[in-house]
Design a protein around this motif. Structure first.
Motif, PDB file in Angstrom:
ATOM      1  N   SER A 167      -8.819   7.410  -4.729  1.00  0.00           N
ATOM      2  CA  SER A 167      -8.578   6.799  -3.412  1.00  0.00           C
ATOM      3  C   SER A 167      -8.233   5.327  -3.555  1.00  0.00           C
ATOM      4  O   SER A 167      -7.356   4.802  -2.855  1.00  0.00           O
ATOM      5  CB  SER A 167      -9.803   6.963  -2.521  1.00  0.00           C
ATOM      6  OG  SER A 167     -10.097   8.324  -2.299  1.00  0.00           O
ATOM      7  N   LEU A 168      -8.913   4.646  -4.484  1.00  0.00           N
ATOM      8  CA  LEU A 168      -8.660   3.224  -4.697  1.00  0.00           C
ATOM      9  C   LEU A 168      -7.253   3.000  -5.223  1.00  0.00           C
ATOM     10  O   LEU A 168      -6.600   2.012  -4.880  1.00  0.00           O
ATOM     11  CB  LEU A 168      -9.705   2.647  -5.661  1.00  0.00           C
ATOM     12  CG  LEU A 168      -9.668   1.144  -5.890  1.00  0.00           C
ATOM     13  CD1 LEU A 168      -9.785   0.385  -4.570  1.00  0.00           C
ATOM     14  CD2 LEU A 168     -10.781   0.714  -6.836  1.00  0.00           C
ATOM     15  N   ARG A 169      -6.765   3.913  -6.038  1.00  0.00           N
ATOM     16  CA  ARG A 169      -5.396   3.789  -6.550  1.00  0.00           C
ATOM     17  C   ARG A 169      -4.381   3.866  -5.423  1.00  0.00           C
ATOM     18  O   ARG A 169      -3.325   3.232  -5.467  1.00  0.00           O
ATOM     19  CB  ARG A 169      -5.136   4.884  -7.580  1.00  0.00           C
ATOM     20  CG  ARG A 169      -5.760   4.587  -8.930  1.00  0.00           C
ATOM     21  CD  ARG A 169      -5.516   5.678  -9.928  1.00  0.00           C
ATOM     22  NE  ARG A 169      -5.985   5.282 -11.250  1.00  0.00           N
ATOM     23  CZ  ARG A 169      -6.216   6.113 -12.252  1.00  0.00           C
ATOM     24  NH1 ARG A 169      -6.025   7.411 -12.081  1.00  0.00           N
ATOM     25  NH2 ARG A 169      -6.628   5.668 -13.418  1.00  0.00           N
ATOM     26  N   ILE A 170      -4.705   4.652  -4.395  1.00  0.00           N
ATOM     27  CA  ILE A 170      -3.810   4.778  -3.245  1.00  0.00           C
ATOM     28  C   ILE A 170      -3.877   3.530  -2.371  1.00  0.00           C
ATOM     29  O   ILE A 170      -2.863   3.033  -1.878  1.00  0.00           O
ATOM     30  CB  ILE A 170      -4.179   6.032  -2.423  1.00  0.00           C
ATOM     31  CG1 ILE A 170      -3.915   7.294  -3.248  1.00  0.00           C
ATOM     32  CG2 ILE A 170      -3.388   6.064  -1.111  1.00  0.00           C
ATOM     33  CD1 ILE A 170      -4.460   8.561  -2.615  1.00  0.00           C
ATOM     34  N   LEU A 171      -5.102   2.975  -2.202  1.00  0.00           N
ATOM     35  CA  LEU A 171      -5.295   1.830  -1.308  1.00  0.00           C
ATOM     36  C   LEU A 171      -4.652   0.546  -1.838  1.00  0.00           C
ATOM     37  O   LEU A 171      -4.186  -0.284  -1.065  1.00  0.00           O
ATOM     38  CB  LEU A 171      -6.791   1.593  -1.090  1.00  0.00           C
ATOM     39  CG  LEU A 171      -7.485   2.586  -0.154  1.00  0.00           C
ATOM     40  CD1 LEU A 171      -8.985   2.386  -0.202  1.00  0.00           C
ATOM     41  CD2 LEU A 171      -6.962   2.423   1.270  1.00  0.00           C
ATOM     42  N   GLY A 172      -4.635   0.358  -3.144  1.00  0.00           N
ATOM     43  CA  GLY A 172      -4.034  -0.859  -3.693  1.00  0.00           C
ATOM     44  C   GLY A 172      -4.845  -1.444  -4.827  1.00  0.00           C
ATOM     45  O   GLY A 172      -5.865  -0.882  -5.236  1.00  0.00           O
ATOM     46  N   ARG A 173      -4.398  -2.577  -5.327  1.00  0.00           N
ATOM     47  CA  ARG A 173      -5.032  -3.209  -6.481  1.00  0.00           C
ATOM     48  C   ARG A 173      -6.324  -3.930  -6.075  1.00  0.00           C
ATOM     49  O   ARG A 173      -6.320  -4.736  -5.142  1.00  0.00           O
ATOM     50  CB  ARG A 173      -4.074  -4.212  -7.127  1.00  0.00           C
ATOM     51  CG  ARG A 173      -4.598  -4.802  -8.420  1.00  0.00           C
ATOM     52  CD  ARG A 173      -3.532  -5.613  -9.127  1.00  0.00           C
ATOM     53  NE  ARG A 173      -4.050  -6.127 -10.379  1.00  0.00           N
ATOM     54  CZ  ARG A 173      -4.135  -5.435 -11.494  1.00  0.00           C
ATOM     55  NH1 ARG A 173      -3.746  -4.175 -11.522  1.00  0.00           N
ATOM     56  NH2 ARG A 173      -4.607  -5.975 -12.606  1.00  0.00           N
ATOM     57  N   PRO A 174      -7.423  -3.651  -6.766  1.00  0.00           N
ATOM     58  CA  PRO A 174      -8.688  -4.337  -6.437  1.00  0.00           C
ATOM     59  C   PRO A 174      -8.635  -5.826  -6.777  1.00  0.00           C
ATOM     60  O   PRO A 174      -7.899  -6.253  -7.674  1.00  0.00           O
ATOM     61  CB  PRO A 174      -9.720  -3.622  -7.325  1.00  0.00           C
ATOM     62  CG  PRO A 174      -9.053  -2.377  -7.794  1.00  0.00           C
ATOM     63  CD  PRO A 174      -7.587  -2.661  -7.825  1.00  0.00           C
ATOM     64  N   GLN A 175      -9.399  -6.609  -6.034  1.00  0.00           N
ATOM     65  CA  GLN A 175      -9.586  -8.016  -6.362  1.00  0.00           C
ATOM     66  C   GLN A 175     -10.401  -8.108  -7.656  1.00  0.00           C
ATOM     67  O   GLN A 175     -11.094  -7.162  -8.035  1.00  0.00           O
ATOM     68  CB  GLN A 175     -10.343  -8.732  -5.233  1.00  0.00           C
ATOM     69  CG  GLN A 175      -9.683  -8.636  -3.875  1.00  0.00           C
ATOM     70  CD  GLN A 175      -8.396  -9.412  -3.808  1.00  0.00           C
ATOM     71  OE1 GLN A 175      -8.300 -10.522  -4.318  1.00  0.00           O
ATOM     72  NE2 GLN A 175      -7.384  -8.846  -3.187  1.00  0.00           N
ATOM     73  N   SER A 176     -10.357  -9.245  -8.301  1.00  0.00           N
ATOM     74  CA  SER A 176     -11.208  -9.462  -9.473  1.00  0.00           C
ATOM     75  C   SER A 176     -12.035 -10.723  -9.250  1.00  0.00           C
ATOM     76  O   SER A 176     -11.669 -11.594  -8.465  1.00  0.00           O
ATOM     77  CB  SER A 176     -10.372  -9.599 -10.747  1.00  0.00           C
ATOM     78  OG  SER A 176      -9.495 -10.701 -10.665  1.00  0.00           O
ATOM     79  N   GLY A 177     -13.168 -10.785  -9.929  1.00  0.00           N
ATOM     80  CA  GLY A 177     -14.075 -11.906  -9.765  1.00  0.00           C
ATOM     81  C   GLY A 177     -15.136 -11.579  -8.718  1.00  0.00           C
ATOM     82  O   GLY A 177     -15.418 -10.418  -8.429  1.00  0.00           O
TER      83      GLY A 177
END
Length: 322
Positions: A65-75
């Motif tokens: 699902s996360l791959r569909i939603l977009g790139r995660p933030q980092s930090g």
């Protein structure tokens, strides 16, 4: 034949509907996560694995699902506003959590630990800057740190608001542990915690006593020379431990302080570092100057110390101040 194909077709549709409903039901299910969360750099699979290993209950559905939603933030990211805050945790759905991973940012506050400052005084200021409980900061440090003081590396840290006492202490210690391990390996080829604790203890006394970086190796040499001869260190800086960090050391204080940090009445090193130490102080403790000096006194005219090999010479240097 046509009827069999039709039945198979509808079976696939039914299966797809069941799968979609199951995913939607899962994404609407509840999850509790910290109000401030660290997300490492990397691919979605690595991020989900990291979060799962840090007590956040995630699954393959979250990963895809996360791959569909977009790139995660980092930090560091802040999750306030994405769910209900309760007991330091944010209660939200899996879907909202995954969305927050791609959008949320944490507000950062810069906090600075200067070389020579004690943990107690640093946490006093840290509690004010981040609106944290000072007592809990100290108790978390005592529970997690390998030594009572001097382990946190002096520098400016960008700390996220809302991270909590345990979170900020763990963050400071994690960064400091990497620094100490790398420096110890460069100096000795290994990270021996007991050996490094002694280095930091000597470095902390150097940090408190030296007037400038240039004379740090000489101050270190005096410490080692006196230890080798079994002489008490007799250094005021060791009495600037803990809450006494900025207190002027007087003859009365020397007489009345019965702690292990009074190097006028106790031989050997103090039990642990008395303050945060700079890289320069550590280098001096690892590689002191080669000297026969046993004494030093501050020259008020120059702001630096005068070093001497004998007590007679030391006394003359003291008289020269008058």
């Amino acid at each position: 034949m046509k009827k069999s194909k039709m039945n198979l077709y509808f079976s696939f549709i039914d299966l797809a509907l069941i799968l979609i409903i199951s995913v939607l039901f899962y994404l609407s299910s509840a999850i509790s996560v910290p109000a401030v969360l660290y997300v490492p750099k990397g691919g979605v699979g690595e991020i989900i694995a990291y979060l799962s290993n840090h007590q956040i209950n995630l699954s393959l559905i979250d990963k895809y699902s996360l791959r569909i939603l977009g790139r995660p933030q980092s930090g560091w990211i802040g999750l306030r506003g994405y769910g209900e805050l309760k007991n330091g945790l944010i209660n939200l759905t899996h879907g909202d959590f995954l969305y927050a991973l791609t959008k949320a940012k944490a507000a950062l506050v810069n906090v600075t630990l200067i070389p020579g400052e004690t943990r107690v005084m640093f946490f006093k200021e840290l509690s004010k800057s981040l609106n944290l409980n000072e007592s809990r900061l100290n108790s978390e440090y005592e529970a997690l740190a390998p030594m009572a003081d001097g382990f946190i590396v002096p520098e400016t840290y960008s700390v996220p608001k809302g991270i909590g006492e345990r979170g900020v202490v763990a963050y400071l210690l994690r960064n400091s542990a990497r620094y100490h391990e790398a420096l110890a390996k460069r100096a000795f080829g290994k990270y021996d915690k007991k050996q490094w604790a002694r280095v930091l203890t000597v470095a902390s006394i150097v940090q408190k006593e030296a007037a400038n970086e240039a004379e740090m190796p000489l101050v270190a040499s005096v410490i080692y020379n006196r230890l080798k001869l079994g002489m008490p260190l007799q250094m005021d800086g060791t009495l600037n431990y803990g809450a006494y960090s900025h207190q002027k050391i007087t003859p009365e204080r020397i007489r009345n302080d019965r702690s292990a940090f009074n190097t006028y009445i106790n031989k050997g090193l103090v039990p642990y570092p008395v303050c945060a130490v700079s890289t320069s102080a550590i280098r001096a403790a690892v590689s002191p100057a080669k000297s026969e000096f046993l004494y030093f006194v501050l020259d008020r005219k120059t702001g630096a110390h005068k070093f001497s090999k004998s007590l007679n010479e030391h006394n003359r240097n003291i008289k020269g101040q008058n």
